[in-house]
Each structure stands twice: as C-alpha cells, then as structure tokens.
Design a protein around this motif. Structure first.
Motif, PDB file in Angstrom:
ATOM      1  N   UNK A   1       0.838  -1.182   0.000  1.00 54.33           N
ATOM      2  CA  UNK A   1       0.000   0.000   0.000  1.00 54.33           C
ATOM      3  C   UNK A   1       0.883   1.246   0.000  1.00 54.33           C
ATOM      4  N   UNK A   2       0.367   2.265  -0.595  1.00 50.52           N
ATOM      5  CA  UNK A   2       1.066   3.537  -0.634  1.00 50.52           C
ATOM      6  C   UNK A   2       1.061   4.187   0.743  1.00 50.52           C
ATOM      7  N   UNK A   3       2.022   5.047   0.961  1.00 51.20           N
ATOM      8  CA  UNK A   3       2.020   5.835   2.194  1.00 51.20           C
ATOM      9  C   UNK A   3       1.081   7.014   2.021  1.00 51.20           C
ATOM     10  N   UNK A  13       3.520   1.548   6.049  1.00 50.73           N
ATOM     11  CA  UNK A  13       3.456   0.095   6.153  1.00 50.73           C
ATOM     12  C   UNK A  13       3.886  -0.377   7.553  1.00 50.73           C
ATOM     13  N   UNK A  14       3.382  -1.543   7.915  1.00 51.37           N
ATOM     14  CA  UNK A  14       3.868  -2.228   9.124  1.00 51.37           C
ATOM     15  C   UNK A  14       5.290  -2.708   8.858  1.00 51.37           C
ATOM     16  N   UNK A  15       6.107  -2.718   9.911  1.00 49.74           N
ATOM     17  CA  UNK A  15       7.483  -3.202   9.824  1.00 49.74           C
ATOM     18  C   UNK A  15       7.771  -4.100  11.019  1.00 49.74           C
ATOM     19  N   UNK A  56       1.983  -7.991   7.897  1.00 48.25           N
ATOM     20  CA  UNK A  56       3.130  -7.972   6.983  1.00 48.25           C
ATOM     21  C   UNK A  56       2.890  -8.844   5.749  1.00 48.25           C
ATOM     22  N   UNK A  57       2.234  -9.977   5.951  1.00 48.10           N
ATOM     23  CA  UNK A  57       1.990 -10.914   4.855  1.00 48.10           C
ATOM     24  C   UNK A  57       0.822 -10.483   3.981  1.00 48.10           C
ATOM     25  N   UNK A  58      -0.068  -9.679   4.530  1.00 46.86           N
ATOM     26  CA  UNK A  58      -1.222  -9.208   3.765  1.00 46.86           C
ATOM     27  C   UNK A  58      -2.372 -10.185   3.860  1.00 46.86           C
ATOM     28  N   UNK A  59      -3.556  -9.644   3.674  1.00 49.09           N
ATOM     29  CA  UNK A  59      -4.779 -10.421   3.747  1.00 49.09           C
ATOM     30  C   UNK A  59      -5.798  -9.725   2.860  1.00 49.09           C
ATOM     31  N   UNK A  60      -6.762 -10.462   2.368  1.00 52.85           N
ATOM     32  CA  UNK A  60      -7.774  -9.815   1.533  1.00 52.85           C
ATOM     33  C   UNK A  60      -8.832  -9.097   2.352  1.00 52.85           C
ATOM     34  N   UNK A  81      -8.164  -1.416   8.497  1.00 55.16           N
ATOM     35  CA  UNK A  81      -9.453  -1.765   7.917  1.00 55.16           C
ATOM     36  C   UNK A  81      -9.619  -3.255   8.147  1.00 55.16           C
ATOM     37  N   UNK A  82     -10.625  -3.619   8.907  1.00 51.33           N
ATOM     38  CA  UNK A  82     -10.863  -5.035   9.186  1.00 51.33           C
ATOM     39  C   UNK A  82     -12.222  -5.426   8.614  1.00 51.33           C
TER      40      UNK A  82
END
Length: 184
Positions: A1-3, A13-15, A56-60, A81-82
């Motif tokens: 995702x963009x900042x 982003x999460x780090x 970090x891995x991403x989810x839909x 966003x959940x």
C-alpha cells in the motif's frame, strides 16, 4: 500500500521493528480498556508477533497502516481496515494511539481523515463503520468530528469496571464524506 502523508503524520506500512512499540501498549490497561475484548487477557509476545506477521503478509479482508511521525517515521499507533467486504464495499475501522505522549493531541483525527480519503477516493468503498463503547467519550467525539454518525446501540452488552455499558455502532457513507469535504 502507498504511504499517506498528512500535516504531522504519515500512514505507512507495518514493519518488523514496530513490534517493541506494539508490545508497550497491548497489555496496558489505560490503552486497552477502550479496545475490543480481544485485549481482555494479556497478549503474549507470540500473539503480538502473529498479528504483526498477518499484517506484513497481507490479507484480503484486513489491511492496515502504522500511524507514524511524519519526520521520523516513528511509531505512534495503528489504523486498520478489518472485515473488508469487497462485494458490498464496506469495511470496519480499528484504531489505537499506542504511544501515550500522542493522546489527546488530534493525531487520531488526522489519521482517520487520511484513511477516509484513501477508503473513499482510492479503494472506492461505499461505507466505513466502527463500534465504540459508550464510555469512550474521547473517541466518540473524534469519530463525530470525522463525519461518523451513530447508527445504533446495543444496550449494556459490555462489562467493565464492575458495570455494564452500551456499545455504539457508527458509520460514514462515501456521499456523506464527499459532502463534508466540499463544505470545507
């Protein structure tokens, strides 16, 4: 995702290096008493790492940002966003300012406004909703300031500090956000 860049903050982003900052608040009752029952029991290091790894891995159906200082990129909190429903174009907001020095200074409002622009103008969602406990007056004031409206209430369904409290459901529609943006 963009900042996403604001006046004082960025949503980035999460780090991996965010883990110690997350650990500072996940078991702090002054912070977690305003959050979901997921924080009723202490969170282990593994619990926090698991959540961080999920982001970090991403989810839909869950995406998120770290709320960070614009200049240093240092951790302030999280905004996610959940339960993203891509068919109906609806998502649920989750936010925490996990660094106490940043509480009551408008950072949550700035983060939500950045996210609203992203949600409605980049993701083309139709609605963003949330739930909040009635005793969390600071958050309710912030959400209303950002354009959320109360949509419903479940009476006395949450027990904390020896008493029951209501859960309030709030939401903002894309057209309401656009109307508010035009009137600025």
């Amino acid at each position: 995702m963009a900042r996403l860049i604001g006046e004082r903050i960025m949503l980035r982003e999460y780090r991996k290096e965010d883990l110690p900052y997350m650990r500072k608040w996940v078991n702090d009752i002054e912070i977690t008493k305003y959050l979901s029952n997921a924080f009723l029991y202490p969170h282990t290091l593994n619990n926090t790492e698991e959540y961080l790894n999920t982001m970090l891995e991403g989810s839909t159906n869950a995406k998120g940002f770290i709320i960070a200082n614009k200049e240093t990129e240092g951790y302030i909190g999280q905004i996610d966003l959940i339960k993203i429903d891509w068919v109906n174009r609806v998502a649920t907001l989750g936010i925490v300012i996990g660094t106490k020095d940043y509480l009551n200074k408008g950072y949550g409002t700035e983060a939500i406004n950045l996210l609203l622009d992203f949600v409605f103008n980049r993701l083309n969602l139709h609605k963003l909703d949330l739930e909040v406990r009635a005793y969390n007056e600071r958050a309710i004031k912030c959400y209303k300031k950002c354009g959320f409206k109360e949509e419903g209430r479940i009476r006395e369904n949450h027990f904390i500090d020896g008493k029951y409290t209501d859960t309030i459901f709030m939401g903002v529609l894309k057209r309401e956000y656009e109307e508010k943006s035009r009137s600025k």
